[in-house]
Design an enzyme around this catalytic site. Sequence first.
Site, PDB file in Angstrom:
ATOM      1  N   ASP A 151      41.842   6.604  53.448  1.00  0.00           N
ATOM      2  CA  ASP A 151      40.448   6.342  53.109  1.00  0.00           C
ATOM      3  C   ASP A 151      39.515   7.084  54.076  1.00  0.00           C
ATOM      4  O   ASP A 151      38.284   7.056  53.903  1.00  0.00           O
ATOM      5  CB  ASP A 151      40.148   4.836  53.067  1.00  0.00           C
ATOM      6  CG  ASP A 151      40.386   4.136  54.388  1.00  0.00           C
ATOM      7  OD1 ASP A 151      40.965   4.754  55.302  1.00  0.00           O
ATOM      8  OD2 ASP A 151      39.987   2.951  54.501  1.00  0.00           O
ATOM      9  N   ASP A 165      45.989   4.455  51.069  1.00  0.00           N
ATOM     10  CA  ASP A 165      45.211   3.368  51.677  1.00  0.00           C
ATOM     11  C   ASP A 165      44.572   2.505  50.598  1.00  0.00           C
ATOM     12  O   ASP A 165      43.927   3.026  49.669  1.00  0.00           O
ATOM     13  CB  ASP A 165      44.066   3.948  52.530  1.00  0.00           C
ATOM     14  CG  ASP A 165      44.440   4.155  53.979  1.00  0.00           C
ATOM     15  OD1 ASP A 165      45.457   3.595  54.437  1.00  0.00           O
ATOM     16  OD2 ASP A 165      43.693   4.883  54.671  1.00  0.00           O
ATOM     17  N   LYS A 198      48.976   1.062  52.072  1.00  0.00           N
ATOM     18  CA  LYS A 198      48.686   0.673  53.442  1.00  0.00           C
ATOM     19  C   LYS A 198      47.446  -0.190  53.452  1.00  0.00           C
ATOM     20  O   LYS A 198      46.475   0.118  52.751  1.00  0.00           O
ATOM     21  CB  LYS A 198      48.485   1.912  54.324  1.00  0.00           C
ATOM     22  CG  LYS A 198      48.074   1.603  55.762  1.00  0.00           C
ATOM     23  CD  LYS A 198      48.300   2.786  56.706  1.00  0.00           C
ATOM     24  CE  LYS A 198      47.284   3.888  56.664  1.00  0.00           C
ATOM     25  NZ  LYS A 198      45.913   3.469  57.016  1.00  0.00           N
ATOM     26  N   GLU A 209      46.897   2.249  65.517  1.00  0.00           N
ATOM     27  CA  GLU A 209      45.826   3.200  65.809  1.00  0.00           C
ATOM     28  C   GLU A 209      45.108   2.815  67.098  1.00  0.00           C
ATOM     29  O   GLU A 209      44.663   1.675  67.256  1.00  0.00           O
ATOM     30  CB  GLU A 209      44.825   3.240  64.635  1.00  0.00           C
ATOM     31  CG  GLU A 209      43.613   4.122  64.924  1.00  0.00           C
ATOM     32  CD  GLU A 209      42.796   4.482  63.697  1.00  0.00           C
ATOM     33  OE1 GLU A 209      43.224   4.184  62.576  1.00  0.00           O
ATOM     34  OE2 GLU A 209      41.717   5.076  63.881  1.00  0.00           O
TER      35      GLU A 209
HETATM   36  N1  LIG Z   1      38.241  12.714  60.759  1.00  0.00           N
HETATM   37  C1  LIG Z   1      38.690  11.484  60.995  1.00  0.00           C
HETATM   38  N2  LIG Z   1      39.687  11.312  61.874  1.00  0.00           N
HETATM   39  C2  LIG Z   1      40.177  10.083  62.140  1.00  0.00           C
HETATM   40  O1  LIG Z   1      41.127   9.963  62.949  1.00  0.00           O
HETATM   41  C3  LIG Z   1      39.609   8.966  61.464  1.00  0.00           C
HETATM   42  C4  LIG Z   1      38.583   9.205  60.530  1.00  0.00           C
HETATM   43  N3  LIG Z   1      38.124  10.453  60.327  1.00  0.00           N
HETATM   44  N4  LIG Z   1      37.995   8.185  59.842  1.00  0.00           N
HETATM   45  C5  LIG Z   1      38.576   6.871  59.932  1.00  0.00           C
HETATM   46  C6  LIG Z   1      39.067   6.609  61.269  1.00  0.00           C
HETATM   47  C7  LIG Z   1      38.050   6.549  62.365  1.00  0.00           C
HETATM   48  N5  LIG Z   1      38.821   6.941  63.496  1.00  0.00           N
HETATM   49  C8  LIG Z   1      38.362   7.087  64.817  1.00  0.00           C
HETATM   50  C9  LIG Z   1      37.132   7.627  65.090  1.00  0.00           C
HETATM   51  C10 LIG Z   1      36.717   7.806  66.394  1.00  0.00           C
HETATM   52  C11 LIG Z   1      37.532   7.410  67.441  1.00  0.00           C
HETATM   53  C12 LIG Z   1      37.066   7.605  68.839  1.00  0.00           C
HETATM   54  O2  LIG Z   1      36.137   8.332  69.103  1.00  0.00           O
HETATM   55  N6  LIG Z   1      37.711   6.956  69.820  1.00  0.00           N
HETATM   56  C13 LIG Z   1      37.395   7.078  71.234  1.00  0.00           C
HETATM   57  C14 LIG Z   1      37.994   5.903  71.965  1.00  0.00           C
HETATM   58  C15 LIG Z   1      37.078   5.390  73.016  1.00  0.00           C
HETATM   59  C16 LIG Z   1      37.712   4.284  73.838  1.00  0.00           C
HETATM   60  O3  LIG Z   1      37.701   3.101  73.405  1.00  0.00           O
HETATM   61  O4  LIG Z   1      38.252   4.628  74.906  1.00  0.00           O
HETATM   62  C17 LIG Z   1      37.994   8.371  71.783  1.00  0.00           C
HETATM   63  O5  LIG Z   1      37.509   8.841  72.809  1.00  0.00           O
HETATM   64  O6  LIG Z   1      38.938   8.919  71.183  1.00  0.00           O
HETATM   65  C18 LIG Z   1      38.766   6.859  67.167  1.00  0.00           C
HETATM   66  C19 LIG Z   1      39.183   6.697  65.847  1.00  0.00           C
HETATM   67  C20 LIG Z   1      40.149   7.291  63.107  1.00  0.00           C
HETATM   68  N7  LIG Z   1      39.999   7.648  61.710  1.00  0.00           N
HETATM   69  C1  LIG Z   2      43.562   7.629  60.371  1.00  0.00           C
HETATM   70  C2  LIG Z   2      44.616   7.262  59.386  1.00  0.00           C
HETATM   71  C3  LIG Z   2      45.693   6.433  59.998  1.00  0.00           C
HETATM   72  C4  LIG Z   2      44.010   6.571  58.188  1.00  0.00           C
HETATM   73  O1  LIG Z   2      44.131   5.385  57.973  1.00  0.00           O
HETATM   74  C5  LIG Z   2      43.221   7.405  57.283  1.00  0.00           C
HETATM   75  O2  LIG Z   2      43.329   8.634  57.317  1.00  0.00           O
HETATM   76  O3  LIG Z   2      42.467   6.819  56.508  1.00  0.00           O
HETATM   77 MG   LIG Z   3      42.667   4.689  56.590  1.00  0.00          MG
END
Ligand SMILES: Nc1nc(=O)c2c([nH]1)NC[C@@H]1CN(c3ccc(C(=O)N[C@@H](CCC(=O)O)C(=O)O)cc3)CN21
Ligand SMILES: CC(C)C(=O)C(=O)O
Ligand SMILES: [Mg+2]
Length: 264
Positions: free
Chosen positions: A45, A84, A112, A181
């Site tokens: 998704d 998803d 999922k 995740e």
């Molecule tokens: N392009 C894309 N990639 C993804 O992996 C993804 C999506 N979209 N959309 C749905 C979710 C959103 N996701 C995300 C988006 C941002 C972070 C992020 O910026 N995380 C911080 C963590 C900060 C912390 O708590 O330490 C990082 O720095 O990676 C993580 C997962 C994973 N999924």
């Molecule tokens: C980030 C992955 C695990 C996902 O659920 C998605 O692509 O939607």
């Molecule tokens: Mg997803």
Amino acid sequence: MPDVNLTTLYKLKQSAEKIVCLTAYDATFAHLESQAGVEVILVGDSLGMVLQGHDSTLPVTVADMAYHTRSVKRGNRGALIMADLPFMAYATLEQTLNNSAALMQAGAHMVKLEGAGWLAENITALVQRGIPVCAHLGLTPQTVNVLGGYKVQGREQAQADTLLADAVALEAAGASMLLLECVPSDLATRISQSVKVPVIGIGAGSGTDGQVLVVHDMLGLSISGRLPRFVKNFMTETADIPAAIKAYVDAVKAVEFPAREHEF
Ligand SMILES: Nc1nc(=O)c2c([nH]1)NC[C@@H]1CN(c3ccc(C(=O)N[C@@H](CCC(=O)O)C(=O)O)cc3)CN21
Ligand SMILES: CC(C)C(=O)C(=O)O
Ligand SMILES: [Mg+2]
């Protein structure tokens, strides 16, 4: 590659060979990825963000997911297709069954859903009716408004204990796979060793049984320009997309990706 099924994935876990998962949303990428040795194609998704341009996955509908799953099915050559269930498509048991049926009939081999211990009843009902389930734990993007952002989960000891207990409970409820995740690597390793079903990780370190990324991310494509820490751009050392996907497959199999810099 002969057709991948759940037995294939269990055998990979037992032999400590990493499982490669990657998102695809259309026939061309499904073809490319399955030919490159990706074992599990995720129709994620995340398409709400990378294809539709939304700022979260919440606007995605079951019809959207079924459309992309049908496209992926046509291009796929032997990978296991996981789709998803989108936001609020598994709020009640009846919705869960109807919407999962729609995705399976569109070409998915399993569905999922995001959540925790409360998913147990839905998971059992799906498996009894012939639909294998992957439970997505840790950072669950459909809950972003409750979590207050895309943040690492399970950093506190109590939260980590709950995550492990949920993983064990959902396996007992019939989940055929787990996806973790954005959880600390040591916790992800512990969970992977505590269940018999394969555990796929994203931002969960190299101790899980497999890895997944959003295909746009690993090709260096981003709207915001800012990619999460767990992403590696596989286009920097290659000239074309098929080679980048092959490099991702090889890096996961060789346990070279994720490296320490991609972990929490
Ligand atoms: N392009 C894309 N990639 C993804 O992996 C993804 C999506 N979209 N959309 C749905 C979710 C959103 N996701 C995300 C988006 C941002 C972070 C992020 O910026 N995380 C911080 C963590 C900060 C912390 O708590 O330490 C990082 O720095 O990676 C993580 C997962 C994973 N999924
Ligand atoms: C980030 C992955 C695990 C996902 O659920 C998605 O692509 O939607
Ligand atoms: Mg997803």
